[in-house]
Design an enzyme around this catalytic site. Structure first.
Site, PDB file in Angstrom:
ATOM      1  N   SER A 131      41.472  36.716  47.289  1.00 32.59           N
ATOM      2  CA  SER A 131      41.997  36.949  46.095  1.00 32.59           C
ATOM      3  C   SER A 131      41.702  38.033  45.280  1.00 32.59           C
ATOM      4  CB  SER A 131      41.538  35.708  45.502  1.00 32.59           C
ATOM      5  OG  SER A 131      41.125  35.927  44.027  1.00 32.59           O
ATOM      6  N   TYR A 144      33.250  31.194  43.217  1.00 33.82           N
ATOM      7  CA  TYR A 144      34.187  32.173  43.665  1.00 33.82           C
ATOM      8  C   TYR A 144      34.841  33.139  44.428  1.00 33.82           C
ATOM      9  CZ  TYR A 144      39.808  31.755  44.800  1.00 33.82           C
ATOM     10  OH  TYR A 144      41.462  32.184  44.995  1.00 33.82           O
TER      11      TYR A 144
END
Ligand SMILES: NC(=O)c1ccc[n+]([C@@H]2O[C@H](COP(=O)([O-])OP(=O)(O)OC[C@H]3O[C@@H](n4cnc5c(N)ncnc54)[C@H](O)[C@@H]3O)[C@@H](O)[C@H]2O)c1
Length: 247
Positions: A131, A144
């Site tokens: 990401s 995350y």
């Protein structure tokens, strides 16, 4: 036909990745937590078989590899979760679940696959979906970003250790993608507009933008690309200076 394994196959990005691989000479094992989720993808595609497995669980992944007909040529570690909230409000169990799925799960799927590839002297490619949070951590999404930068580090380490076996390992870092886990977020028209405008290319990304990059990294054309993270974000992580107020 080459054998691909795609985890998180029932999700937004997973579906597009399976579709593009299945249309480009790959036999695809579509893997998700529940068979019904894998079937949502495999039912719509040719050359694609559904499997249920939990990436967090080593036994589940060993049994998955025993069920798939062929040793993989390509593994796409795409399964991932997010638990929103500031660090001070995070439940430890949520923090641990995100680490177990995104980081340890990717480690289990990649190593179990690589062991089989090495044993059969099969050269191939592993692609980890990270990401933009792996480069610039955004606040409010708990563990995350940590799991995604950890996964990029793991990508480099695996590439260094497995290059001698002809296994290339790379990562793809999606930006603001109008699909999967971000879809509900972008359903708010105000958020959609402001996020789209923040991107130098002035649009959100699509699941196909990611699937196209997977296809490229898996191809012969990418045969000298190793230990890299390709950021697919329309330029947003480099746009800080563009957003500073000017006189
Ligand atoms: N959508 C985005 O904007 C975006 C941006 C950056 C990165 N990503 C990454 O892309 C990947 C795919 O995300 P998505 O947006 O398609 O999300 P999604 O929620 O639509 O799909 C994720 C899939 O992973 C599966 N999964 C979750 N835990 C699992 C487990 N333990 N074992 C097996 N499967 C499991 C889910 O059932 C789901 O089908 C993730 O790794 C995510 O972090 C997405």
């Amino acid at each position: 036909m080459k054998q691909a394994i795609v985890t998180g196959a029932g999700g937004g990005l997973g579906f597009s990745i399976c579709k593009s691989l299945s249309e480009n000479n790959f036999s695809v094992a579509a893997v998700d937590l529940n068979l019904t989720d894998s079937e949502k993808t495999s039912d719509k595609l040719n050359n694609t078989k559904p499997y249920a497995a939990d990436v967090r669980d080593e036994e589940s992944i060993i049994s998955l590899y025993e069920k798939i007909d062929n040793t993989p040529d390509l593994i796409v570690n795409n399964a991932g979760i997010a638990r929103f909230g500031k660090l001070l409000d995070q439940k430890l169990s949520d923090f641990q679940d995100v680490v177990q799925t995104n980081l340890i799960g990717s480690f289990i799927v990649a190593t179990e696959g690589a062991k089989r590839m090495v044993k059969e002297d099969k050269k191939g490619s592993i692609i980890n979906i990270t990401s933009v949070h792996s480069v610039n951590p955004g606040p409010g999404v708990g563990a995350y970003p940590i799991t995604k930068s950890g996964l990029y580090s793991l990508t480099k380490l695996m590439a260094l250790e497995w290059g001698e076996y002809g296994i290339r390992v790379n990562a793809i870092a999606p930006g603001f993608i109008d699909s999967g886990m971000s879809k509900p977020f972008f359903e708010n028209p105000k958020v959609r507009k402001s996020r789209g405008k923040a991107v130098p290319l002035q649009r959100l990304g699509s699941a196909d933008d990611i699937a196209n990059t997977v296809l490229f990294l898996a191809s012969e054309e990418a045969s000298y690309i190793n230990a890299n993270e390709i950021v697919v974000d329309g330029g947003v992580i480099h746009s800080v200076l563009m957003h500073l107020p000017r006189d």
